[in-house]
Design an enzyme around this catalytic site. Structure first.
Site, short mmCIF file in Angstrom:
data_model
loop_
_atom_site.label_atom_id
_atom_site.label_comp_id
_atom_site.label_asym_id
_atom_site.label_seq_id
_atom_site.Cartn_x
_atom_site.Cartn_y
_atom_site.Cartn_z
N CYS A 1 93.03 -9.88 36.77
CA CYS A 1 93.56 -10.32 38.06
C CYS A 1 93.10 -11.75 38.32
CB CYS A 1 93.08 -9.40 39.17
SG CYS A 1 93.55 -10.00 40.80
N CYS B 1 96.03 -7.60 41.33
CA CYS B 1 95.61 -6.21 41.39
C CYS B 1 95.84 -5.66 42.80
CB CYS B 1 94.15 -6.05 40.95
SG CYS B 1 92.95 -6.46 42.23
N CYS C 1 104.31 -20.04 46.33
CA CYS C 1 105.42 -19.10 46.23
C CYS C 1 105.85 -18.69 47.63
CB CYS C 1 105.01 -17.87 45.43
SG CYS C 1 106.34 -16.67 45.27
N CYS D 1 98.19 -2.44 75.58
CA CYS D 1 99.48 -1.85 75.94
C CYS D 1 100.56 -2.35 74.99
CB CYS D 1 99.84 -2.21 77.38
SG CYS D 1 101.30 -1.32 77.97
N CYS E 1 86.71 -7.16 105.06
CA CYS E 1 87.05 -7.56 106.42
C CYS E 1 86.49 -8.94 106.74
CB CYS E 1 86.47 -6.54 107.38
SG CYS E 1 86.68 -6.98 109.10
ZN LIG Z 1 105.20 -15.02 44.13
ZN LIG Z 2 101.60 -2.13 80.06
ZN LIG Z 3 92.36 -8.64 42.12
#
Ligand SMILES: [Zn+2]
Ligand SMILES: [Zn+2]
Ligand SMILES: [Zn+2]
Ligand SMILES: [Zn+2]
Ligand SMILES: [Zn+2]
Ligand SMILES: [Zn+2]
Lengths: 615, 152
Positions: A189, A211, A238, A298, A404
């Site tokens: 890799c 990998c 790329c 949310c 108040c």
């Molecule tokens: Zn690529």
């Molecule tokens: Zn919301």
């Molecule tokens: Zn790797």
């Protein structure tokens, strides 16, 4: 759906005995509200507005759950699939690239499908020259790569094993490639240098192979840390974007897959669900009629077509609610869940701007201007926010701990108004001008120094009242707690049931709501041009303020068991009255915007320039 | 993931020791997998002829999935080159260190890119927003969201 969350209907939730409210109507013209003009606000007005009828200060909207928005997304994706003849994952990438503008997408696709597919990161650009040159393309960094400042070649690590551009059909349903290099050399890799023989490898159509562990770490980092919904291939330069099924393959283990590292799986699961949310957020952000709920945790969306056009924001204040309440883990979708204080707080926000609260009655542009002014002048005005002041008579320190504004010095019993520090006796009568700025000082000012002083004083007058209502509303959390205690005590000391003591809670909530209205009326009054309209506006503001202070005082006072029936009557009356005064301020201000009645003393975005900039 | 960062950096260091750095670039110090220093010089004709600068790389556990924090050293008598994309505090506005970072890029690849960034410079000047940026800049340049313009 929307009306379920609007103001008028809340009544129904808190009052199980609405007749009680109606039954008190006649008493409203009684002595306690002697300044109420019953000819103008006739008795009929006290009826609770029927459900479904929209008031002039309300807008129509709908709230949508994440899955409801996902359905809309799916519709768009299906549409593009059928028109362009591509599969779902390609359609989704194209839509994201075109910011969900279907019409433009179809137009561009029909015009030149290849260039759109390349631009959207679906396919690699066709080699323009011989295949020998194209072989080194991804090592060089393709021409489409932006700015390394005319840098020459970028060296990739570990010898890139680039193949010539793939000619596999780009529009087929996406299946992640999983293969070993054909050569006898074992695969290493190029990111982690793992060369284990059982290494699982993955690549997009570009065949840049890495990998699965590196892909996994990369996708989680891009989605979780950078919030990206269009994640590019890991190879340098790329431009291919990972299609959804690829991401899913990496993050979500196939059924029956061996159990992996639980922390990793949890991270992956979270990243995958965050990815779904990012897609929905992108769709919502690209659609003017939609807005994502700003409350933390949310995932609801509000649809408000009437506020989609910016020009509408000079005539309406689009306060909306997503339908949920509470924050994070304590969130509920149920509207009837009328929790106390912040835990049950409704997700109210403005559809038209970034203010995460209800800024009615003032329009977005004025509210924004005011908030900016407050930020710019924050140091000057900071001292006002402090919760302690000195008694104007004996100079002992007085702390404000309720909402108040009627203060009584513990030491000398001097009664005064917290806001203007004037004696309270002047506030209780019909003459109540605490809300109105005395313009005389400004008019009399001759030299520049006293003019600038007058302008600061004028600002502080409005800011002071603005900040005070905000502060009082914040203190309402304490008030909630105190009131709940009182309600419990009341059940013990009187024959009232839990339902029957709800009037206290209702009153506290009404006070808080009205303080929010009052707060924003001060930002409005600050910018309103002098004249008849402003006078009328301030009349309504004064009436609401006085009503709120009266009710607030009643709620904070001690409760004698023998007086509970009378207190209940009084609080209920005043609550209805306060509610009505609030209606009047909101209704009249909203109508004024629709009629173009409000004129400003400063230039306000979306409005005509003021004729003269005199206050 | 810390093990990936360590394995990867060990491999890079081994390669540097075995094959040396590209011309004009020298490893000054790499005692751990957290911070490395390189000297960088532009070869041939350029505005920076005979000038040497020091580059600092800081790595976190996310390396190489996320980019290293790279900047010119501006302490102890060192200075950042005067360049339209280099701030006087040493921070560098280059897309490969930000949104165009690729995990396959090596430390020496970054050095070479920055070297050619200097080599192609037409006019020695600071970024237009230098003073404003430097006043508010975070310690770690990775915390800055640079806006990468396409010119130069
Ligand atoms: Zn690529
Ligand atoms: Zn919301
Ligand atoms: Zn790797
Ligand atoms: Zn707004
Ligand atoms: Zn006193
Ligand atoms: Zn007062």
């Amino acid at each position: 759906m929307s009306s379920d969350y609007e103001y008028s209907d809340d009544d129904g939730d808190y009052y199980d005995d609405e007749e009680m409210i109606d039954g008190t109507q006649d008493d409203l013209s009684g002595a306690s509200e002697d300044d109420m003009d019953m000819d103008v606000y006739g008795g009929d007005d006290f009826k609770v507005t029927p459900k479904g009828k929209r008031k002039s200060y309300e807008v129509d909207y709908d709230s949508l759950s994440q899955s409801a928005v996902e359905k809309l997304v799916k519709e768009d994706v299906d549409y593009i699939c059928s028109i362009c003849g591509v599969d779902e994952s390609v359609a989704s990438l194209l839509l994201r690239h075109m910011k969900w503008n279907k019409e433009r997408l179809v137009e561009k696709y029909m015009d030149n499908p290849t260039s759109l597919l390349v631009a959207a990161g679906v396919t690699a650009p066709e080699p323009t020259t011989t295949s020998a040159q194209s072989r080194t393309r991804s090592i060089d960094g393709s021409a489409s790569r932006r700015s390394t400042r005319g840098a020459t070649r970028i060296l990739a690590l570990g010898g890139s094993k680039t193949k010539s551009p793939t000619t596999s059909p780009p529009l087929s349903h996406y299946t992640p490639r999983s293969f070993k290099p054909k050569s006898d050399e074992p695969f290493v890799c190029p990111i982690c240098f793992d060369d284990s023989s059982d290494l699982r490898t993955l690549a997009l159509d570009c065949e840049h192979t890495f990998c699965s562990g590196c892909w996994n770490a990369y996708l989680v980092s891009k989605i979780r840390d950078e919030g990206e919904h269009s994640v590019k291939c890991m190879a340098e330069g790329c431009a291919l974007v990972c299609p959804d099924p690829f991401i899913r393959t990496v993050l979500v283990p196939a059924p029956g897959a061996p159990i992996g590292d639980p922390t990793q799986e949890e991270d992956n699961r979270k990243a995958w669900s965050h990815f779904q949310e990012l897609l929905v957020r992108h769709y919502v952000a690209s659609n003017k009629r939609l807005k994502f709920c700003p409350y933390p945790g949310c995932t609801n969306t509000v649809s408000c077509p009437s506020a989609a056009d910016k020009s509408s924001l000079t005539t309406i204040v689009p306060t909306v609610s997503c339908g949920a309440r509470g924050i994070g883990g304590q969130m509920t979708q149920s509207q009837s869940q009328s929790g106390w204080g912040l835990t049950g707080k409704e997700h109210k926000f403005c559809f038209g701007c970034h203010i995460e609260s209800d800024h009615r009655p003032v329009v977005c542009s004025v509210a924004r201007m005011w908030l900016k002014k407050c930020r710019d002048d924050s140091e000057t005005a900071n001292w006002i926010k402090s919760n302690t002041k000195e008694c104007s008579q004996c100079q002992s320190t007085i702390e404000k701990n309720g909402g108040c504004n009627h203060m009584t010095c513990k030491k000398c019993k001097h009664e005064f108004c917290w806001v203007c520090m004037g004696p309270w006796s002047e506030h209780g009568t019909a003459w109540y001008s605490c809300n109105r700025y005395d313009e005389k000082a400004g008019v009399d000012a001759r030299d520049a120094q006293s003019r600038s002083r007058a302008s600061l004083e004028r600002y502080l007058h409005y800011y002071n009242r603005w900040a005070n209502h905000e502060q009082s509303a914040k203190l309402s959390l304490d008030l909630y707690a105190k009131t709940e205690k009182k309600m419990e005590d009341m059940q013990i000391t009187s024959s009232l049931t839990w339902i029957e003591v709800q009037f206290m809670k209702k009153a506290v909530e009404e006070v808080e709501r009205c303080r929010m209205t009052l707060k924003w009326t001060y930002s409005m009054a600050y910018y309103l041009a002098k004249g008849n309209e402003k006078d009328l506006f301030e009349d309504n503001q004064r009436d609401l303020e006085k009503a709120v202070e009266d009710l607030s005082e009643l709620l904070e006072g001690p409760i004698e068991p023998e007086n509970i029936p009378m207190l209940r009557q009084k609080v209920t009356d005043k609550t209805v009255y306060v509610q009505k005064r609030n209606e009047i301020v909101l209704e009249d201000t909203a109508k004024g915007f629709l009629e173009g009645r409000w004129k400003w003393n400063a230039s306000v975005e979306g409005f005509d320039e003021p004729e003269r900039t005199e206050y | 993931m810390a093990s990936i960062a360590a394995r990867r950096l060990a491999k890079e260091l081994k390669e540097i020791h075995a094959e040396g750095c590209p011309v004009g670039i020298n490893l000054l110090k790499a005692d751990d997998f957290e911070t490395w220093w390189f000297s960088i010089e532009v070869m041939g004709e350029s505005l920076y002829k005979n000038e040497a600068y020091t580059l600092q790389f800081r790595f976190d556990a996310q390396y190489p999935i996320s980019s290293p924090a790279v900047q010119f050293v501006v302490t102890d008598g060192h200075q950042a080159p005067i360049h339209p994309h280099v701030y006087s505090n040493g921070h560098i506005c280059a897309s490969i260190l930000g949104n165009e970072w690729s995990p396959v890029l090596s430390v020496t690849a970054v050095c070479v890119t920055l070297q050619s960034m200097l080599a192609s410079c037409k006019k020695k000047e600071r970024p237009v927003d230098n003073d404003r940026y430097v006043r508010h800049a975070p310690d770690n340049p990775k915390k800055t969201q640079f806006h990468y313009d396409d010119d130069t």
